[in-house]
Every structure is written in structure tokens, then in C-alpha cells.
Write a protein that holds these residues in place. Sequence first.
Motif, PDB file in Angstrom:
ATOM      1  N   THR A 104      46.052  57.806  54.710  1.00  0.00           N
ATOM      2  CA  THR A 104      44.629  57.466  54.650  1.00  0.00           C
ATOM      3  C   THR A 104      43.940  58.200  53.517  1.00  0.00           C
ATOM      4  OG1 THR A 104      44.616  57.083  57.048  1.00  0.00           O
ATOM      5  CG2 THR A 104      42.477  57.410  55.979  1.00  0.00           C
ATOM      6  N   LEU A 105      44.300  59.465  53.322  1.00  0.00           N
ATOM      7  CA  LEU A 105      43.760  60.230  52.193  1.00  0.00           C
ATOM      8  C   LEU A 105      44.047  59.500  50.885  1.00  0.00           C
ATOM      9  CD1 LEU A 105      44.179  64.044  51.549  1.00  0.00           C
ATOM     10  CD2 LEU A 105      44.809  62.405  49.794  1.00  0.00           C
ATOM     11  N   ALA A 106      45.301  59.070  50.712  1.00  0.00           N
ATOM     12  CA  ALA A 106      45.690  58.389  49.469  1.00  0.00           C
ATOM     13  C   ALA A 106      44.954  57.063  49.313  1.00  0.00           C
ATOM     14  CB  ALA A 106      47.195  58.174  49.440  1.00  0.00           C
ATOM     15  N   ARG A 107      44.787  56.339  50.410  1.00  0.00           N
ATOM     16  CA  ARG A 107      44.116  55.039  50.327  1.00  0.00           C
ATOM     17  C   ARG A 107      42.632  55.194  49.986  1.00  0.00           C
ATOM     18  NH1 ARG A 107      47.734  51.298  51.718  1.00  0.00           N
ATOM     19  NH2 ARG A 107      49.464  51.933  53.062  1.00  0.00           N
ATOM     20  N   LEU A 108      42.006  56.228  50.499  1.00  0.00           N
ATOM     21  CA  LEU A 108      40.606  56.465  50.155  1.00  0.00           C
ATOM     22  C   LEU A 108      40.482  56.869  48.690  1.00  0.00           C
ATOM     23  CD1 LEU A 108      39.431  58.336  53.378  1.00  0.00           C
ATOM     24  CD2 LEU A 108      38.719  56.055  52.620  1.00  0.00           C
ATOM     25  N   PHE A 109      41.411  57.683  48.217  1.00  0.00           N
ATOM     26  CA  PHE A 109      41.440  58.033  46.799  1.00  0.00           C
ATOM     27  C   PHE A 109      41.596  56.776  45.944  1.00  0.00           C
ATOM     28  CE2 PHE A 109      43.668  59.012  42.888  1.00  0.00           C
ATOM     29  CZ  PHE A 109      43.011  60.136  42.406  1.00  0.00           C
ATOM     30  N   ALA A 110      42.540  55.915  46.332  1.00  0.00           N
ATOM     31  CA  ALA A 110      42.776  54.672  45.585  1.00  0.00           C
ATOM     32  C   ALA A 110      41.559  53.749  45.633  1.00  0.00           C
ATOM     33  CB  ALA A 110      44.007  53.956  46.145  1.00  0.00           C
ATOM     34  N   GLU A 111      40.863  53.754  46.769  1.00  0.00           N
ATOM     35  CA  GLU A 111      39.642  52.949  46.883  1.00  0.00           C
ATOM     36  C   GLU A 111      38.604  53.401  45.875  1.00  0.00           C
ATOM     37  OE1 GLU A 111      35.961  52.564  50.069  1.00  0.00           O
ATOM     38  OE2 GLU A 111      37.994  52.822  50.878  1.00  0.00           O
ATOM     39  N   GLY A 112      38.432  54.705  45.754  1.00  0.00           N
ATOM     40  CA  GLY A 112      37.481  55.231  44.778  1.00  0.00           C
ATOM     41  C   GLY A 112      37.902  54.939  43.355  1.00  0.00           C
TER      42      GLY A 112
END
Length: 213
Positions: free
Chosen positions: A19-27
Motif C-alpha cells: 500500500t505504501l508503494a501504491r500510494l507513492f506511485a499514485e502521487g
Amino acid sequence: MTQPVALLCSPRPEGVSDTLARLFAEGAAKAGADIRLVPLRDYPVAPCIGCGACAEPPHMCILARATGTGAQDQAEELFDLLAAAPLVLLASPIYFYALPARFKALIDRGQRFWAARAHTRKARAALPRPPIKPVLVGLVAGRPRGNQLFSGSLLTLKYFLAPLDAGIRETRLLRGLEKPADIYRRPTVRNDLIAWGHDWGRRLAAQPVDANP
């Protein structure tokens, strides 16, 4: 341009570090950068057997070149991905104050890069120092306390990355997170991860190769 990579190091799909990585990728996507999410769990990695074969040129691992055993090994494919990416995010949970088993197996397989560097130390000293690839590290732990909770893992990653001509540029060290919903219960944490990705996405868009701040 080669894609930046987020290596998802948890054995559990859609966990907190994913989830951390996906939020980073979203940004990052909001800034125009496409981050490739690479789940380490999808890549078989045979553990180092300490045979010492990589100490001699061409410094290759016998596990990568072994044939006829029926075993699969994709450690070299992962190393190639990390080498080609202009930016790497390592997203991992912490288990018992350490990194997960498969991630540690990949790290141990990096011994061949240390061996090659030691063999060519004198020759490399006469050459210009190569640019250091920026690596971001996001570590998450369910444990809410512990002064040294992340220290050992960060030290391991520092020396894993050194012979790859890479270094830790920034970190996010999050504790007290047992499940993905815990991130969404902390809007400050969630928003910071998206902003972190957006900041690096902007840098990648401006300087796609170097990504220096």
C-alpha cells in the motif's frame, strides 16, 4: 526512458508495504511519472549457498547459470531491473527487526557484485566515480515501539546497494501499522506518501536520468 521501479518486498499481496508503494506511485502518476510495481514474491530467488564461486572472474553466481536442475531462479532478472531503473523504491515490512526472507535472499545474492568490486578495486580507483543511483526506502512495522526497529535493516540495505552504485536518498519509516486500513486511518501518513511520490515524479519528469533533488 526506462521506468522507475518500486520493488514490493512483502510475501503478502496488498499488505501495508504494498500500500505504501501504491500510494507513492499514485502521487508520482499525478506528476506524470509511471512507476512500475514489481512484486518480489513473483520472482523465484534461490538462496546463496556460500560456495565462493563468484569470487573469481567473471563473478557470476552458479545458481543463475545452473541448468538441468528443474529449479527456477530470477535473481539476475531482478538485478537487471534495478540497474536499468532511474529510480528505485524498496518497500518492505519488518519482521523480527529484519527484512523478509525472500528479500534477504536477493540481498545475499548480491555477494557477486561485492566480489567483482573487490577484484577491480585498483582499476576502479583510477576511473571517474559513477553516479549514485537514488534509492528510496519505505519500511513498515506493526510494532509501535523500538529505538532500533529499523536500524539493522537500513544498515543491510546500505551495504547491499553500495556495489550496485546505488545509495539511500530518502526514507519513510512507519510503525504501528498492522494492515492497510491503518494507513487510511492516518490521513497525515497517507497524504505524505502521495506527496512523496508526487515530489519524485516531478523530479523524474524534469530530470529523467539523474533524478537529483
